[in-house]
Design a protein around this motif. Structure first.
Motif, mmCIF file in Angstrom:
data_model
loop_
_atom_site.group_PDB
_atom_site.id
_atom_site.type_symbol
_atom_site.label_atom_id
_atom_site.label_comp_id
_atom_site.label_asym_id
_atom_site.label_seq_id
_atom_site.Cartn_x
_atom_site.Cartn_y
_atom_site.Cartn_z
ATOM 1 N N PHE A 1 47.127 27.761 45.146
ATOM 2 C CA PHE A 1 47.756 29.065 45.407
ATOM 3 C C PHE A 1 48.205 29.716 44.096
ATOM 4 O O PHE A 1 47.882 30.878 43.813
ATOM 5 N N GLN A 2 48.917 28.954 43.261
ATOM 6 C CA GLN A 2 49.411 29.506 41.987
ATOM 7 C C GLN A 2 48.253 29.964 41.100
ATOM 8 O O GLN A 2 48.319 31.004 40.457
ATOM 9 N N LYS A 3 47.202 29.152 41.089
ATOM 10 C CA LYS A 3 46.040 29.478 40.257
ATOM 11 C C LYS A 3 45.397 30.784 40.720
ATOM 12 O O LYS A 3 45.005 31.627 39.907
ATOM 13 N N ARG A 4 45.303 30.959 42.026
ATOM 14 C CA ARG A 4 44.726 32.193 42.576
ATOM 15 C C ARG A 4 45.585 33.401 42.207
ATOM 16 O O ARG A 4 45.062 34.464 41.877
ATOM 17 N N VAL A 5 46.890 33.228 42.288
ATOM 18 C CA VAL A 5 47.803 34.328 41.964
ATOM 19 C C VAL A 5 47.598 34.742 40.501
ATOM 20 O O VAL A 5 47.471 35.928 40.181
ATOM 21 N N LEU A 6 47.523 33.750 39.635
ATOM 22 C CA LEU A 6 47.332 34.047 38.212
ATOM 23 C C LEU A 6 45.972 34.712 37.972
ATOM 24 O O LEU A 6 45.876 35.703 37.241
ATOM 25 N N LYS A 7 44.929 34.190 38.630
ATOM 26 C CA LYS A 7 43.592 34.774 38.467
ATOM 27 C C LYS A 7 43.577 36.237 38.882
ATOM 28 O O LYS A 7 43.039 37.093 38.174
ATOM 29 N N GLU A 8 44.157 36.531 40.028
ATOM 30 C CA GLU A 8 44.158 37.925 40.503
ATOM 31 C C GLU A 8 44.996 38.813 39.592
ATOM 32 O O GLU A 8 44.639 39.959 39.336
ATOM 33 N N GLY A 9 46.101 38.271 39.099
ATOM 34 C CA GLY A 9 46.951 39.035 38.175
ATOM 35 C C GLY A 9 46.214 39.359 36.883
ATOM 36 O O GLY A 9 46.214 40.506 36.420
ATOM 37 N N VAL A 10 45.542 38.370 36.308
ATOM 38 C CA VAL A 10 44.801 38.570 35.056
ATOM 39 C C VAL A 10 43.658 39.561 35.287
ATOM 40 O O VAL A 10 43.420 40.459 34.478
ATOM 41 N N HIS A 11 42.970 39.410 36.418
ATOM 42 C CA HIS A 11 41.844 40.295 36.743
ATOM 43 C C HIS A 11 42.308 41.761 36.805
ATOM 44 O O HIS A 11 41.705 42.634 36.171
ATOM 45 N N GLU A 12 43.369 42.008 37.554
ATOM 46 C CA GLU A 12 43.831 43.404 37.701
ATOM 47 C C GLU A 12 44.344 43.946 36.370
ATOM 48 O O GLU A 12 44.110 45.109 36.041
ATOM 49 N N LEU A 13 45.039 43.130 35.599
ATOM 50 C CA LEU A 13 45.491 43.582 34.281
ATOM 51 C C LEU A 13 44.295 43.863 33.376
ATOM 52 O O LEU A 13 44.319 44.797 32.578
ATOM 53 N N GLY A 14 43.234 43.063 33.538
ATOM 54 C CA GLY A 14 41.998 43.281 32.778
ATOM 55 C C GLY A 14 41.489 44.698 32.966
ATOM 56 O O GLY A 14 41.064 45.361 32.016
ATOM 57 N N HIS A 15 41.581 45.194 34.213
ATOM 58 C CA HIS A 15 41.163 46.583 34.480
ATOM 59 C C HIS A 15 42.019 47.568 33.684
ATOM 60 O O HIS A 15 41.516 48.572 33.185
ATOM 61 N N THR A 16 43.325 47.283 33.592
ATOM 62 C CA THR A 16 44.207 48.217 32.868
ATOM 63 C C THR A 16 43.910 48.217 31.368
ATOM 64 O O THR A 16 44.328 49.121 30.655
ATOM 65 N N PHE A 17 43.204 47.181 30.910
ATOM 66 C CA PHE A 17 42.798 47.156 29.501
ATOM 67 C C PHE A 17 41.372 47.666 29.336
ATOM 68 O O PHE A 17 40.707 47.419 28.329
ATOM 69 N N GLY A 18 40.883 48.335 30.359
ATOM 70 C CA GLY A 18 39.592 49.004 30.257
ATOM 71 C C GLY A 18 38.388 48.187 30.694
ATOM 72 O O GLY A 18 37.256 48.642 30.573
ATOM 73 N N LEU A 19 38.605 46.986 31.198
ATOM 74 C CA LEU A 19 37.460 46.176 31.617
ATOM 75 C C LEU A 19 37.022 46.530 33.037
ATOM 76 O O LEU A 19 37.858 46.742 33.911
ATOM 77 N N GLY A 20 35.709 46.574 33.226
ATOM 78 C CA GLY A 20 35.160 46.791 34.569
ATOM 79 C C GLY A 20 34.802 45.443 35.168
ATOM 80 O O GLY A 20 35.156 44.390 34.619
ATOM 81 N N HIS A 21 34.063 45.469 36.266
ATOM 82 C CA HIS A 21 33.624 44.203 36.854
ATOM 83 C C HIS A 21 32.473 43.623 36.043
ATOM 84 O O HIS A 21 31.692 44.355 35.438
ATOM 85 N N CYS A 22 32.399 42.318 36.044
ATOM 86 C CA CYS A 22 31.481 41.615 35.147
ATOM 87 C C CYS A 22 30.629 40.647 35.954
ATOM 88 O O CYS A 22 31.114 40.047 36.913
ATOM 89 N N ASN A 23 29.379 40.498 35.568
ATOM 90 C CA ASN A 23 28.493 39.583 36.297
ATOM 91 C C ASN A 23 28.370 38.220 35.648
ATOM 92 O O ASN A 23 27.690 37.339 36.146
ATOM 93 N N ASN A 24 29.013 38.040 34.515
ATOM 94 C CA ASN A 24 28.992 36.729 33.852
ATOM 95 C C ASN A 24 29.945 35.767 34.561
ATOM 96 O O ASN A 24 30.646 36.151 35.488
ATOM 97 N N TYR A 25 29.987 34.537 34.088
ATOM 98 C CA TYR A 25 30.980 33.585 34.576
ATOM 99 C C TYR A 25 32.294 34.002 33.932
ATOM 100 O O TYR A 25 32.562 33.690 32.771
ATOM 101 N N CYS A 26 33.092 34.743 34.666
ATOM 102 C CA CYS A 26 34.179 35.497 34.032
ATOM 103 C C CYS A 26 35.266 35.857 35.046
ATOM 104 O O CYS A 26 34.974 36.081 36.223
ATOM 105 N N ILE A 27 36.487 35.936 34.590
ATOM 106 C CA ILE A 27 37.613 36.330 35.454
ATOM 107 C C ILE A 27 37.431 37.744 35.998
ATOM 108 O O ILE A 27 38.013 38.093 37.022
ATOM 109 N N MET A 28 36.610 38.569 35.325
ATOM 110 C CA MET A 28 36.430 39.952 35.765
ATOM 111 C C MET A 28 35.352 40.112 36.855
ATOM 112 O O MET A 28 35.012 41.212 37.240
ATOM 113 N N THR A 29 34.859 38.988 37.368
ATOM 114 C CA THR A 29 33.935 39.054 38.508
ATOM 115 C C THR A 29 34.690 39.605 39.716
ATOM 116 O O THR A 29 35.847 39.241 39.936
#
Ligand SMILES: [Zn+2]
Ligand SMILES: [Zn+2]
Length: 194
Positions: free
Chosen positions: A136-164
């Motif tokens: 559960f904690q890991k999922r929360v962190l993953k989703e938090g990092v992913h959404e913050l990634g968008h605020t830093f200008g990242l879009g969705h990514c097809n690599n093995y990546c948190i931005m998937t």
């Protein structure tokens, strides 16, 4: 509270467990350590509004809650704000969402970021499975990092990546808790330009 220029403010929306917020703060600082970003849990809790709730769906509208976070972000002049709520979220085209975020208007904009995650569907218990705190904690962190990634200008990514993009929880579990080389490079360029 002093708001640092490069501090991610974690905004609890209604009651969120303190140890989860602390875990998130430490996790975010670890992931974004390359740019020395700090995180801080905001002590004032934000309450949800009836106008953000869709009674027939029994869910909150992501864009409406995000809009309020964005207002707070401008008023308080935060660097980045990440709202964490424990109520189910939806968006116009999707039955549910794990999170939502704004994208920077321009790469040079420092005040461009509000992100929101819902932790409701990240618990095993939601799917009638036995509780798993670590997962559960890991999922929360993953989703938090992913959404913050968008605020830093990242879009969705097809690599093995948190931005998937995660359409379901299996995809959240599959993606790593890190940015791929390409996204890391974009992030570094972003931070160099601000
Ligand atoms: Zn996304
Ligand atoms: Zn990537």
């Amino acid at each position: 509270m002093e708001i640092g220029k490069t501090k991610i403010i974690i905004q609890p929306i209604e009651e969120i467990q303190e140890n989860l917020l602390r875990f998130l703060k430490e996790g975010l600082e670890g992931i974004f350590s390359f740019d020395n970003l700090k995180a801080e849990v905001w002590e004032k809790i934000l309450s949800l509004r009836d106008s953000e709730y869709n009674r027939s769906r029994g869910q909150y509208k992501g864009s409406k809650v995000l809009e309020r976070l964005l207002n707070l972000h401008y008023i308080k002049k935060t660097y980045r704000i990440l709202g964490v709520m424990d109520k189910d979220l939806y968006s116009r085209n999707l039955n549910f969402i794990f999170g939502i975020a704004t994208s920077p208007r321009s790469l040079s904009s420092k005040r461009s970021g509000a992100a929101l995650i819902s932790i409701t569907r990240l618990r095993q218990e939601f799917y009638r499975k036995p509780k798993n705190k670590i997962l559960f904690q890991k999922r929360v962190l993953k989703e938090g990092v992913h959404e913050l990634g968008h605020t830093f200008g990242l879009g969705h990514c097809n690599n093995y990546c948190i931005m998937t993009f995660s359409n379901h929880l299996g995809e959240t579990d599959e993606k790593p808790l890190e940015f791929c080389k390409s996204c890391s490079k974009k992030l570094k360029t972003y931070f160099q330009n601000i």
